[in-house]
Enzyme design. Structure first.
Site, PDB file in Angstrom:
ATOM      1  N   SER A  71      11.341  43.923  73.325  1.00  0.00           N
ATOM      2  CA  SER A  71      12.323  42.837  73.291  1.00  0.00           C
ATOM      3  C   SER A  71      13.241  42.985  72.089  1.00  0.00           C
ATOM      4  O   SER A  71      12.856  43.559  71.072  1.00  0.00           O
ATOM      5  CB  SER A  71      11.571  41.485  73.221  1.00  0.00           C
ATOM      6  OG  SER A  71      12.482  40.416  73.398  1.00  0.00           O
ATOM      7  N   ASP A  72      14.474  42.505  72.248  1.00  0.00           N
ATOM      8  CA  ASP A  72      15.398  42.516  71.105  1.00  0.00           C
ATOM      9  C   ASP A  72      16.380  41.371  71.257  1.00  0.00           C
ATOM     10  O   ASP A  72      16.781  41.029  72.371  1.00  0.00           O
ATOM     11  CB  ASP A  72      16.170  43.852  71.027  1.00  0.00           C
ATOM     12  CG  ASP A  72      16.911  43.959  69.704  1.00  0.00           C
ATOM     13  OD1 ASP A  72      16.247  44.127  68.670  1.00  0.00           O
ATOM     14  OD2 ASP A  72      18.152  43.814  69.698  1.00  0.00           O
ATOM     15  N   GLN A  73      16.706  40.787  70.108  1.00  0.00           N
ATOM     16  CA  GLN A  73      17.662  39.674  70.148  1.00  0.00           C
ATOM     17  C   GLN A  73      18.824  39.964  69.224  1.00  0.00           C
ATOM     18  O   GLN A  73      18.639  40.463  68.120  1.00  0.00           O
ATOM     19  CB  GLN A  73      16.957  38.396  69.667  1.00  0.00           C
ATOM     20  CG  GLN A  73      17.839  37.160  69.739  1.00  0.00           C
ATOM     21  CD  GLN A  73      17.164  35.940  69.184  1.00  0.00           C
ATOM     22  OE1 GLN A  73      16.769  35.936  68.018  1.00  0.00           O
ATOM     23  NE2 GLN A  73      16.985  34.929  70.019  1.00  0.00           N
ATOM     24  N   ALA A 110      16.960  40.218  75.000  1.00  0.00           N
ATOM     25  CA  ALA A 110      16.661  41.186  76.070  1.00  0.00           C
ATOM     26  C   ALA A 110      15.166  41.456  76.092  1.00  0.00           C
ATOM     27  O   ALA A 110      14.495  41.441  75.046  1.00  0.00           O
ATOM     28  CB  ALA A 110      17.424  42.477  75.814  1.00  0.00           C
TER      29      ALA A 110
END
Ligand code: GTP
Length: 198
Positions: A74-76, A111
């Site tokens: 995940s990445d923000q 994401a």
């Protein structure tokens, strides 16, 4: 049930999954996020593509070592009028960022990508629109004094579930996406596959 691995060092991502009753292992991915982000920015990648690419690289990195597991990366990122903001470098950077966001709308893009056997199976990007109040310098200094230790690893320099909520007049989108992961879509996929009881 297939083994689930969360390829993230984010406490809140693990907490969200744990609170949902998911059984999983945490393995932190070893990738140089800043280097990759800068390279993507130099190529003119959009904030959306950057979040998606980083999420996939984190999942893929761990999945290659654990091919039989479902690995979640995940990445923000924060998109403010086309400018990408990441986690504040230091307290002064957090103040600069929050000053720029004050009184304005910005988007958080979270994401998530699931990989198996080193290949992506599923992906989703959650988007939330945040309307920040006009923040006075006095309040901003006091806010950072109280919260810097807690928010130093948060994109945008705030945690919505803590005092950061007072920075906003409106949040359009789901709470979990603000915290860092499109949890609803992720759990729906895992349930659909039968990897979570429904
Ligand atoms: N608790 C909390 N965390 C937030 C909030 N907004 C952003 N974050 C966190 O800010 C971090 C965004 O940075 P990322 O690079 O996506 O993730 P990370 O923390 O480096 O962890 P990795 O998944 O190992 O890369 C994530 O850990 C998010 O969960 C919030 O409102 N509350």
């Amino acid at each position: 049930m297939v083994k689930i691995i969360l390829a993230s060092g984010s406490d809140i991502r693990a907490k969200m999954l744990r609170n949902a009753g998911a059984v999983f292992e945490v393995i932190k991915p070893r990738i140089d996020e800043d280097m990759i982000r800068d390279a993507l920015l130099a190529e003119g990648a959009s904030p959306r593509d950057i979040a998606d690419t980083l999420a996939e690289m984190k999942a893929r990195k761990v999945s290659e070592k654990h091919p039989d597991a479902l690995v979640i990366g995940s990445d923000q990122v924060l998109d403010h009028a086309g400018t990408l903001y990441s986690k504040p470098k230091d307290r002064a950077d957090a103040k600069t960022q929050l000053r720029a966001l004050s009184g304005a709308k910005h988007q958080l893009l979270s994401a998530a990508v699931i990989c198996e056997n080193g290949k992506p199976l599923w992906r989703h990007i959650g988007v939330v629109r945040m309307q920040m109040r006009d923040i006075s310098d006095t309040y901003l200094d006091a806010y950072l004094t109280r919260n810097w230790e807690s928010i130093r690893h948060s994109v945008g320099g705030y945690k919505l579930e803590e005092e950061g909520v007072r920075l906003f007049s409106r949040v359009d989108g789901d709470y979990f996406t603000v915290l860092g992961m499109p949890l609803l879509e992720l759990l729906s996929y895992l349930s659909l596959r039968g990897d979570l009881e429904t």
